[in-house]
Design a protein around this motif. Structure first.
Motif, PDB file in Angstrom:
ATOM      1  N   PRO A 142       0.645  -1.323   0.217  1.00  0.00           N
ATOM      2  CA  PRO A 142       0.038   0.380  -0.245  1.00  0.00           C
ATOM      3  C   PRO A 142       0.992   1.453   0.386  1.00  0.00           C
ATOM      4  O   PRO A 142       2.267   1.099   0.327  1.00  0.00           O
ATOM      5  CB  PRO A 142      -0.835  -0.121   0.993  1.00  0.00           C
ATOM      6  N   GLY A 143       0.720   2.221  -0.266  1.00  0.00           N
ATOM      7  CA  GLY A 143       1.024   3.558  -0.293  1.00  0.00           C
ATOM      8  C   GLY A 143       2.145   3.376  -1.959  1.00  0.00           C
ATOM      9  O   GLY A 143       3.369   4.216  -1.309  1.00  0.00           O
ATOM     10  N   ARG A 144       2.777   3.227  -2.416  1.00  0.00           N
ATOM     11  CA  ARG A 144       3.582   2.460  -3.374  1.00  0.00           C
ATOM     12  C   ARG A 144       3.530   2.990  -5.003  1.00  0.00           C
ATOM     13  O   ARG A 144       2.412   1.682  -5.247  1.00  0.00           O
ATOM     14  CB  ARG A 144       4.724   1.225  -3.337  1.00  0.00           C
ATOM     15  N   ARG A 145       4.151   3.522  -5.690  1.00  0.00           N
ATOM     16  CA  ARG A 145       3.043   3.379  -7.494  1.00  0.00           C
ATOM     17  C   ARG A 145       3.764   1.621  -6.885  1.00  0.00           C
ATOM     18  O   ARG A 145       4.845   1.865  -7.411  1.00  0.00           O
ATOM     19  CB  ARG A 145       4.019   4.233  -7.781  1.00  0.00           C
ATOM     20  N   ASP A 146       2.864   0.977  -7.776  1.00  0.00           N
ATOM     21  CA  ASP A 146       3.314  -0.500  -8.473  1.00  0.00           C
ATOM     22  C   ASP A 146       2.694  -0.283 -10.044  1.00  0.00           C
ATOM     23  O   ASP A 146       2.214  -1.749 -10.797  1.00  0.00           O
ATOM     24  CB  ASP A 146       2.411  -1.337  -6.982  1.00  0.00           C
ATOM     25  N   MET A 147       1.893   0.144 -10.979  1.00  0.00           N
ATOM     26  CA  MET A 147       0.858   0.214 -11.897  1.00  0.00           C
ATOM     27  C   MET A 147       1.292   1.407 -12.603  1.00  0.00           C
ATOM     28  O   MET A 147       1.757   2.675 -12.223  1.00  0.00           O
ATOM     29  CB  MET A 147       0.198   0.652 -12.140  1.00  0.00           C
ATOM     30  N   VAL A 148       1.646   1.229 -14.061  1.00  0.00           N
ATOM     31  CA  VAL A 148       2.017   2.259 -15.090  1.00  0.00           C
ATOM     32  C   VAL A 148       1.706   1.899 -15.727  1.00  0.00           C
ATOM     33  O   VAL A 148       1.489   0.782 -16.654  1.00  0.00           O
ATOM     34  CB  VAL A 148       3.707   2.078 -15.600  1.00  0.00           C
ATOM     35  N   VAL A 149       1.563   2.583 -16.871  1.00  0.00           N
ATOM     36  CA  VAL A 149       0.590   3.053 -18.409  1.00  0.00           C
ATOM     37  C   VAL A 149       1.601   3.825 -19.505  1.00  0.00           C
ATOM     38  O   VAL A 149       1.556   4.742 -18.491  1.00  0.00           O
ATOM     39  CB  VAL A 149      -1.123   3.514 -18.280  1.00  0.00           C
ATOM     40  N   ILE A 150       2.183   3.516 -19.958  1.00  0.00           N
ATOM     41  CA  ILE A 150       2.486   4.642 -21.069  1.00  0.00           C
ATOM     42  C   ILE A 150       1.930   4.678 -22.337  1.00  0.00           C
ATOM     43  O   ILE A 150       1.558   2.834 -22.694  1.00  0.00           O
ATOM     44  CB  ILE A 150       3.994   3.833 -21.064  1.00  0.00           C
ATOM     45  N   GLU A 151       1.920   5.841 -22.437  1.00  0.00           N
ATOM     46  CA  GLU A 151       0.751   6.133 -24.113  1.00  0.00           C
ATOM     47  C   GLU A 151       1.654   6.440 -24.727  1.00  0.00           C
ATOM     48  O   GLU A 151       2.481   6.864 -24.624  1.00  0.00           O
ATOM     49  CB  GLU A 151      -0.377   6.855 -23.645  1.00  0.00           C
ATOM     50  N   LEU A 152       1.508   5.886 -26.489  1.00  0.00           N
ATOM     51  CA  LEU A 152       2.421   5.984 -27.358  1.00  0.00           C
ATOM     52  C   LEU A 152       1.510   6.955 -28.250  1.00  0.00           C
ATOM     53  O   LEU A 152       0.135   6.462 -28.522  1.00  0.00           O
ATOM     54  CB  LEU A 152       2.761   4.812 -27.744  1.00  0.00           C
ATOM     55  N   PRO A 153       1.758   8.000 -29.411  1.00  0.00           N
ATOM     56  CA  PRO A 153       0.449   8.063 -30.492  1.00  0.00           C
ATOM     57  C   PRO A 153       0.224   6.738 -31.327  1.00  0.00           C
ATOM     58  O   PRO A 153       1.480   6.077 -31.291  1.00  0.00           O
ATOM     59  CB  PRO A 153       1.865   9.419 -31.165  1.00  0.00           C
ATOM     60  N   ALA A 154      -0.874   7.446 -32.434  1.00  0.00           N
ATOM     61  CA  ALA A 154      -1.357   5.978 -33.245  1.00  0.00           C
ATOM     62  C   ALA A 154       0.875   5.224 -34.527  1.00  0.00           C
ATOM     63  O   ALA A 154       0.246   4.494 -34.712  1.00  0.00           O
ATOM     64  CB  ALA A 154      -2.296   5.983 -33.607  1.00  0.00           C
TER      65      ALA A 154
END
Lengths: 409, 409
Positions: free
Chosen positions: A29-41
């Motif tokens: 808990p309280g720790r960044r543990d998910m990341v999403v990286i979005e790229l252009p098409a």
């Protein structure tokens, strides 16, 4: 512990590249543990993956999704990463979970399921906590940003036993304008070559066609991530991704390719070295240069034999100039018809070994002065040919044992 | 630390075999560090030696002396052993020192110089302290005895970081009468197969011709000393010697050869396992059985990959059923076309892995109960063929790091 000061760099924004993260309670808990990286098409994407036969479910799914995107000429434009759970050794359920994660993100982002690539790192063999992961998607997407802070949060959100976020950025001038390469990585344990060892996410705004991008990734990984080792353990999960968004200058001419390759190599090497500097329990950053080998593979074999020797690694930890252990490790490397009378070994600028034994100029005081340093170079000349290789490694400390004896608790 | 209770056995005397030892101050004052083993002139002698390219001076000299004795049909009937200094990485001076040691003992014992075989173990790269070694010859020769106590003192006099003397004895009934096999060994660190890893001195009163003795030594070492690993480091020095004094029954008939081989294998395996039980910092004794491999080499490759994994070894130390690390190590073993869906892994009698992931019957409680034991068997079925191999190893503990970070001090 970590060797050398490397604050997270300021990352220039790349048009259309946005990073989000969430505290989903997967790791703790309280720790960044998910990341999403979005790229252009418009992005072109390459990836290299672990060679471990027990590769994790997300590795299988990411590879399959990349293939399908290539067939359909679509960009794999969302990268979904979690730490805290590797989704490896999880059989059919693991595959279903990885696909379901991609599907859920795809629905929220409005893309096809196979445009999402999943990556996981953490404990092997536990089922992915799907409820928490799915609940984390919306906050991760909501937090997306282009600025350096978003890169840093993403760098934090992929860590396992790493002690700090690792990033690198280089901007290089090409004939069509300047382009930037930003990268983040994580490593720490289970770090050994064969692209197997870490997660790396590198994005450039350059315009690069697919086959060249593939080639540049392979080449620069071979000179960086495939030349590091903490503990010789090849992980089930890891991957290095390279995306070119296509919003910036093209990498096409010979001169531009060379300039871009050099810049990319610099990013990759900085990231790979950052993994070693922050290796589990590391107190030393050690560079092994093997020269005058018959082949590059032979040079790598000798370098890794020394780099993996627990006796060499504990002597480095102790700052003990017990150079006989280096000699013994060189002597057991898989080299045919090895004439050790031609071998020279230098510790920093101090000659340790020549003519099959201790160099006549060597003194304990000279050796100890080098061993006391935090960053140490060991140069090994084989006297057999023209090829060379450089490998980076860390020492074997009490903290390495503590970290790995306590990892799950 | 050591795993399992193994007091030094009572060794029956072997006619004409006398062992002496001395405290020569080579290792540290007040500690047995020199041993002389005397064999009758009727003895037949075989030896296997390290494959390390930087082999130590005594290894080169012992091999040369054995060759010359064979050519002249003389027995290499004095074995001179010191601990505290490996006389390795010492170049021309090291060779001269090894020869001079043999010459000095030969003069005092009244044999030819090449009838003396030298063995050294300890720190690499320091010159042999010849004055102390030569001064120790007379007291060592004076103390020679046939009794079990002399064997035990010899067992103590060859130790490095070992915590206790290691011996084994078996008496076996042959058609011509009973014969005895006595052996002592030392190991502890720098322990890895390829006969490379330890000193072993085994003597029998049986009568065995040279080529059969050579063959029996090779075969039984392959199933014992070449199947152990503490830390994957192959030493520069080590050797396993086997002598048959020829005073007892002959090993000639097929049945006698089989009976003797079995007894010899028992001695060799007991000694090899004793090295692992007393491995540097060992708190666990781990048996790795790899089955259903295509070749024995493939089985050995998988077993050693797991046995060398620092992450598996630290999990064993922590008694942590982090079986994903075992799976990951199996997955990175050098096996072609590896179908992991056929792999089964058992921890003791608990099934860990099947169908490419965690076994459905597995629970953490079951795994933890096995991991809590001091002696642990990990069985790995590859589902590829009929061949198998067994390897013994220890865990990676804080004490391993302490011992090797402090070894020279």
């Amino acid at each position: 512990m970590a060797v050398g000061n490397s604050p997270f760099p300021t990352m220039p924004p790349l048009a259309g590249v946005r990073l989000g993260s969430a505290m989903a309670g997967i790791k703790k808990p309280g720790r960044r543990d998910m990341v999403v990286i979005e790229l252009p098409a418009s992005a072109t994407v390459s990836g290299v993956f672990t060679l471990n036969a027990f590769c994790a479910a997300p590795v299988s799914v990411a590879k399959a999704h990349i293939e399908r995107c290539r067939a359909e000429r679509k960009a794999p434009c969302y990268w979904l990463i979690n730490t805290g759970n590797a989704n490896a050794g999880t059989g059919e359920r693991g595959l279903a979970d990885a696909y379901a994660s991609c599907r859920a993100l795809a629905e929220q982002a409005g893309v096809a399921e196979h445009q999402v690539l999943p990556f996981s790192t953490g404990v092997i063999g536990e089922p992915l906590p799907m409820e928490r992961l799915l609940a984390g998607l919306a906050p991760a997407l909501d937090s997306k940003g282009e600025q350096s802070e978003a890169w840093q949060h993403a760098g934090e959100g992929i860590l396992t036993t790493d002690t700090r976020a690792k990033g690198a950025t280089v901007t290089v001038q090409l004939s069509g304008g300047s382009v930037t390469i930003n990268g983040i990585t994580k490593g720490s344990g289970m770090i050994k070559p064969n692209m197997a060892t870490m997660l790396g996410f590198v994005v450039t705004d350059a315009t690069i066609e697919q086959s060249l991008l593939d080639q540049l990734l392979r080449e620069t990984v071979n000179g960086s991530f495939n030349c590091i080792t903490v503990d010789s353990d090849t992980s089930t999960n890891d991957a290095c991704m390279l995306a070119a968004t296509g919003s910036g200058a093209a990498v096409e001419s010979k001169a531009d390719i060379a300039a871009f390759r050099e810049a990319l190599q610099q990013v990759m090497t900085t990231l790979a070295q950052a993994i070693i500097r922050d290796g589990e329990g590391a107190t030393k950053f050690v560079t092994l240069q093997v020269e005058a080998a018959q082949t590059r593979q032979e040079a790598l074999d000798v370098a890794f034999t020394v780099a993996h020797s627990p006796l060499v690694k504990t002597a480095l930890y102790a700052s003990d100039a017990n150079w006989g252990r280096i000699l013994a490790a060189v002597g057991r490397a898989p080299v045919d018809d090895f004439d050790v009378s031609r071998v020279v070994i230098d510790l920093g600028d101090v000659r340790l070994v020549e003519d099959g034994g201790r160099a006549s100029s060597y003194t304990e005081a000279l050796g100890s002065a080098v061993m006391a340093q935090e960053e140490i170079t060991i140069r090994i000349g084989l006297g057999r040919g023209q090829e060379s290789a450089t490998v980076w490694t860390s020492d074997l400390s009490h903290d390495y044992v503590s970290i790995n004896a306590d990892y799950r608790s």
